[in-house]
Motif scaffolding. Structure first.
Motif, PDB file in Angstrom:
ATOM      1  N   UNK A   8      55.927  53.997  20.118  1.00 58.74           N
ATOM      2  CA  UNK A   8      56.634  52.718  20.135  1.00 58.74           C
ATOM      3  C   UNK A   8      58.087  53.021  19.796  1.00 58.74           C
ATOM      4  N   UNK A   9      58.994  52.491  20.606  1.00 59.51           N
ATOM      5  CA  UNK A   9      60.417  52.785  20.457  1.00 59.51           C
ATOM      6  C   UNK A   9      61.191  51.482  20.324  1.00 59.51           C
ATOM      7  N   UNK A  10      62.162  51.476  19.428  1.00 60.62           N
ATOM      8  CA  UNK A  10      63.077  50.352  19.283  1.00 60.62           C
ATOM      9  C   UNK A  10      64.480  50.890  19.513  1.00 60.62           C
ATOM     10  N   UNK A  11      65.159  50.318  20.504  1.00 61.84           N
ATOM     11  CA  UNK A  11      66.520  50.729  20.816  1.00 61.84           C
ATOM     12  C   UNK A  11      67.456  49.535  20.707  1.00 61.84           C
ATOM     13  N   UNK A  12      68.695  49.806  20.367  1.00 63.47           N
ATOM     14  CA  UNK A  12      69.717  48.784  20.266  1.00 63.47           C
ATOM     15  C   UNK A  12      70.883  49.149  21.167  1.00 63.47           C
ATOM     16  N   UNK A  13      71.371  48.155  21.884  1.00 60.40           N
ATOM     17  CA  UNK A  13      72.544  48.356  22.727  1.00 60.40           C
ATOM     18  C   UNK A  13      73.633  47.381  22.331  1.00 60.40           C
ATOM     19  N   UNK A  14      74.864  47.779  22.629  1.00 56.21           N
ATOM     20  CA  UNK A  14      76.038  46.964  22.339  1.00 56.21           C
ATOM     21  C   UNK A  14      76.698  46.570  23.655  1.00 56.21           C
ATOM     22  N   UNK A  15      77.091  45.314  23.751  1.00 55.39           N
ATOM     23  CA  UNK A  15      77.819  44.882  24.951  1.00 55.39           C
ATOM     24  C   UNK A  15      79.282  45.244  24.753  1.00 55.39           C
ATOM     25  N   UNK A  16      79.837  45.958  25.694  1.00 53.47           N
ATOM     26  CA  UNK A  16      81.241  46.340  25.611  1.00 53.47           C
ATOM     27  C   UNK A  16      82.094  45.250  26.249  1.00 53.47           C
ATOM     28  N   UNK A  17      83.139  44.858  25.569  1.00 58.79           N
ATOM     29  CA  UNK A  17      83.999  43.764  26.049  1.00 58.79           C
ATOM     30  C   UNK A  17      85.153  44.309  26.854  1.00 58.79           C
ATOM     31  N   UNK A  43      70.029  48.447  30.218  1.00 57.33           N
ATOM     32  CA  UNK A  43      70.836  48.081  31.379  1.00 57.33           C
ATOM     33  C   UNK A  43      72.311  48.285  31.100  1.00 57.33           C
ATOM     34  N   UNK A  44      73.148  47.235  31.130  1.00 57.22           N
ATOM     35  CA  UNK A  44      74.594  47.398  30.967  1.00 57.22           C
ATOM     36  C   UNK A  44      75.043  47.435  29.509  1.00 57.22           C
ATOM     37  N   UNK A  45      74.122  47.419  28.566  1.00 61.14           N
ATOM     38  CA  UNK A  45      74.463  47.563  27.147  1.00 61.14           C
ATOM     39  C   UNK A  45      74.545  49.055  26.818  1.00 61.14           C
ATOM     40  N   UNK A  46      75.477  49.415  25.956  1.00 62.24           N
ATOM     41  CA  UNK A  46      75.686  50.810  25.570  1.00 62.24           C
ATOM     42  C   UNK A  46      74.782  51.141  24.390  1.00 62.24           C
ATOM     43  N   UNK A  47      73.957  52.175  24.549  1.00 57.34           N
ATOM     44  CA  UNK A  47      73.040  52.594  23.486  1.00 57.34           C
ATOM     45  C   UNK A  47      73.838  52.953  22.236  1.00 57.34           C
ATOM     46  N   UNK A  48      73.376  52.514  21.087  1.00 53.04           N
ATOM     47  CA  UNK A  48      74.101  52.768  19.836  1.00 53.04           C
ATOM     48  C   UNK A  48      73.927  54.203  19.333  1.00 53.04           C
ATOM     49  N   UNK A  49      73.134  55.005  20.030  1.00 55.11           N
ATOM     50  CA  UNK A  49      72.962  56.411  19.675  1.00 55.11           C
ATOM     51  C   UNK A  49      71.824  56.681  18.714  1.00 55.11           C
ATOM     52  N   UNK A  50      71.212  55.638  18.197  1.00 56.69           N
ATOM     53  CA  UNK A  50      70.108  55.812  17.257  1.00 56.69           C
ATOM     54  C   UNK A  50      68.774  55.721  17.980  1.00 56.69           C
ATOM     55  N   UNK A  51      67.920  56.662  17.673  1.00 57.33           N
ATOM     56  CA  UNK A  51      66.575  56.691  18.223  1.00 57.33           C
ATOM     57  C   UNK A  51      65.629  56.210  17.131  1.00 57.33           C
ATOM     58  N   UNK A  52      64.901  55.140  17.386  1.00 55.32           N
ATOM     59  CA  UNK A  52      63.952  54.581  16.426  1.00 55.32           C
ATOM     60  C   UNK A  52      62.577  54.591  17.082  1.00 55.32           C
ATOM     61  N   UNK A  53      61.876  55.678  16.948  1.00 54.81           N
ATOM     62  CA  UNK A  53      60.571  55.817  17.570  1.00 54.81           C
ATOM     63  C   UNK A  53      59.534  56.266  16.565  1.00 54.81           C
ATOM     64  N   UNK A  54      58.297  55.857  16.814  1.00 56.01           N
ATOM     65  CA  UNK A  54      57.207  56.206  15.914  1.00 56.01           C
ATOM     66  C   UNK A  54      55.914  56.239  16.715  1.00 56.01           C
ATOM     67  N   UNK A  55      55.011  57.111  16.308  1.00 52.79           N
ATOM     68  CA  UNK A  55      53.659  57.070  16.841  1.00 52.79           C
ATOM     69  C   UNK A  55      52.899  56.112  15.938  1.00 52.79           C
ATOM     70  N   UNK A  56      52.520  54.972  16.499  1.00 49.33           N
ATOM     71  CA  UNK A  56      51.952  53.874  15.724  1.00 49.33           C
ATOM     72  C   UNK A  56      50.486  53.677  16.068  1.00 49.33           C
ATOM     73  N   UNK A  57      49.668  53.476  15.039  1.00 49.48           N
ATOM     74  CA  UNK A  57      48.249  53.161  15.245  1.00 49.48           C
ATOM     75  C   UNK A  57      48.105  51.680  15.560  1.00 49.48           C
TER      76      UNK A  57
END
Length: 144
Positions: A135-144, A36-50
């Protein structure tokens, strides 16, 4: 024999790149909007998980910054149970306590490396152990 091995290796590499590419597209199209309104940190953390695998991701976070963590999976997969742990393996957050929500907003009082531990919720249902998906893990940063 050498030609057969070369063809098999090329087939394996092509399939690996195809799966990685599909998972990356899934992350961009389906998961990134959850920031949503958080800025993606640019890192893609994805894996095909069993289904029967557990996975951990270690990431540095900084004091005073507000973050959003999104754990996203393909629809046909079981829900994901994730926890945030500090370096002493103390639980800082467990999504079990919030109905297995797939996102979590937080701010730390000190900079530290956090462990994100994830596994599929399979206790109440029987799943084919060979089933897997993105399965994907994303991180966002709130901009002040």
């Amino acid at each position: 024999m050498r030609i057969l091995f070369t063809i098999a290796a090329l087939f394996f590499l092509a399939n690996t790149n195809l799966v990685y590419s599909q998972c990356r597209e899934f992350a961009k199209n389906d998961c990134k909007p959850l920031l949503e309104n958080y800025i993606h940190d640019g890192n893609y953390n994805g894996i095909v998980l069993n289904v029967d695998e557990d996975v951990e991701l270690h990431k540095a976070f900084f004091k005073g910054q507000k973050y959003r963590l999104v754990v996203c999976k393909e629809d046909f997969l079981p829900s994901i149970h994730f926890k945030l742990l500090n370096s002493d393996f103390e639980v800082l957050y467990d999504n079990k306590d919030s109905g297995y929500n797939n996102k979590y907003d937080f701010e730390l009082e000190e900079s530290q490396t956090i462990i994100i531990s994830m596994k599929f919720m399979t206790e109440n249902k029987v799943y084919d152990k060979s089933m897997n998906g993105c399965v994907v893990v994303l991180f966002g940063l709130e901009m002040k």
